[in-house]
Design a protein around this motif. Structure first.
Motif, PDB file in Angstrom:
ATOM      1  N   CYS A   9       0.813  -1.221   0.000  1.00 50.86           N
ATOM      2  CA  CYS A   9       0.000   0.000   0.000  1.00 50.86           C
ATOM      3  C   CYS A   9       0.844   1.267   0.000  1.00 50.86           C
ATOM      4  CB  CYS A   9      -0.960  -0.009   1.181  1.00 50.86           C
ATOM      5  SG  CYS A   9      -2.113  -1.407   1.149  1.00 50.86           S
ATOM      6  N   CYS A  12       1.362   2.343  -3.556  1.00 50.26           N
ATOM      7  CA  CYS A  12       0.121   2.355  -4.336  1.00 50.26           C
ATOM      8  C   CYS A  12      -0.523   3.727  -4.182  1.00 50.26           C
ATOM      9  CB  CYS A  12      -0.820   1.263  -3.840  1.00 50.26           C
ATOM     10  SG  CYS A  12      -2.360   1.158  -4.797  1.00 50.26           S
ATOM     11  N   LEU A  15      -5.595   2.927  -5.240  1.00 47.01           N
ATOM     12  CA  LEU A  15      -6.460   2.610  -6.381  1.00 47.01           C
ATOM     13  C   LEU A  15      -7.681   1.793  -5.987  1.00 47.01           C
ATOM     14  CD1 LEU A  15      -3.776   1.881  -9.103  1.00 47.01           C
ATOM     15  CD2 LEU A  15      -5.126   3.968  -8.768  1.00 47.01           C
ATOM     16  N   CYS A  16      -7.544   0.923  -4.988  1.00 45.46           N
ATOM     17  CA  CYS A  16      -8.707   0.140  -4.555  1.00 45.46           C
ATOM     18  C   CYS A  16      -9.772   1.059  -3.973  1.00 45.46           C
ATOM     19  CB  CYS A  16      -8.311  -0.940  -3.556  1.00 45.46           C
ATOM     20  SG  CYS A  16      -7.553  -0.331  -2.034  1.00 45.46           S
ATOM     21  N   CYS A  66      -5.496  -7.005  -2.961  1.00 42.64           N
ATOM     22  CA  CYS A  66      -5.302  -6.835  -4.408  1.00 42.64           C
ATOM     23  C   CYS A  66      -4.255  -7.792  -4.961  1.00 42.64           C
ATOM     24  CB  CYS A  66      -4.914  -5.395  -4.724  1.00 42.64           C
ATOM     25  SG  CYS A  66      -3.224  -4.944  -4.242  1.00 42.64           S
ATOM     26  N   GLY A  70      -2.239  -3.414  -7.000  1.00 42.83           N
ATOM     27  CA  GLY A  70      -2.289  -1.964  -6.790  1.00 42.83           C
ATOM     28  C   GLY A  70      -0.956  -1.276  -7.029  1.00 42.83           C
ATOM     29  N   SER A  74       0.030   1.265 -10.071  1.00 45.95           N
ATOM     30  CA  SER A  74       0.546   2.593  -9.712  1.00 45.95           C
ATOM     31  C   SER A  74       1.921   2.841 -10.322  1.00 45.95           C
ATOM     32  CB  SER A  74       0.617   2.737  -8.187  1.00 45.95           C
ATOM     33  OG  SER A  74      -0.669   2.695  -7.627  1.00 45.95           O
ATOM     34  N   LEU A  95      -5.577  -1.566 -13.172  1.00 44.68           N
ATOM     35  CA  LEU A  95      -5.721  -2.252 -11.889  1.00 44.68           C
ATOM     36  C   LEU A  95      -6.631  -3.469 -12.029  1.00 44.68           C
ATOM     37  CD1 LEU A  95      -5.391  -2.426  -8.751  1.00 44.68           C
ATOM     38  CD2 LEU A  95      -7.491  -1.077  -8.638  1.00 44.68           C
TER      39      LEU A  95
END
Length: 172
Positions: A9, A12, A15-16, A66, A70, A74, A95
């Motif tokens: 994360c 990233c 994006l989620c 993910c 992610g 990114s 994604l």
């Protein structure tokens, strides 16, 4: 090998929190449409309630994985595009494709523990190599005409293993 499926994360752009749909019934604290940023996502693409997600009813966020898609999506953006809302919106499709790739890549990796016939093992290895080329290169062309046949082939191979194990005696 598990690190290729580990979400990162920190690398990233949340994006989620943008690309995916939230539904209260699925453990999200509010409903939101796919493509709409979560209202808890800040300008630096970080969750303002990260440490309080469970308390605020966001178990769906905690449970989501993910599988490393992610940070891969990114990574396809340049530093200047990371602050461009249009560029971030454009990477949402990437994604979703990478999530499908990573999910099948993980299934094929785990299938290495199965007693597979030599041709099935070879096909599994070929698919894993193709998925790695798509997923691990931030500049890889993920157009559906290139990716969909590989996804379909992997799904068919996995389905054949399932059908074989359900209907035929196992190989010894």
């Amino acid at each position: 090998m598990a690190e290729i499926f580990q979400a990162d994360c920190e690398n990233c752009l949340g994006l989620c929190c943008i690309a995916l749909r939230f539904n209260r019934a699925d453990g999200f604290g509010h409903d939101k449409s796919a493509g709409e940023p979560c209202f808890y996502l800040d300008a630096q693409h970080r969750c303002r309630i990260h440490n309080r997600r469970e308390d605020l009813g966001y178990e769906g966020c905690i449970d989501f994985d993910c599988l490393g898609a992610g940070q891969r999506a990114s990574a396809s953006l340049s530093a200047e595009d990371r602050t461009n809302p249009a560029a971030i919106a454009g990477v949402q499709a990437r994604l979703r494709i990478l999530m499908a790739i990573q999910e099948l890549r993980q299934a094929l990796t785990e299938a290495g523990a199965l007693d597979l016939a030599a041709p099935d093992h070879a096909r599994r290895q070929t698919l894993l190599t193709q998925f790695a080329a798509f997923a691990d290169d931030p500049k890889a062309d993920l157009h559906e005409s290139r990716v969909d046949p590989v996804l379909d082939s992997a799904r068919a191979l996995i389905r054949s293993w399932r059908d074989e194990r359900q209907g035929a005696p196992s190989r010894s």
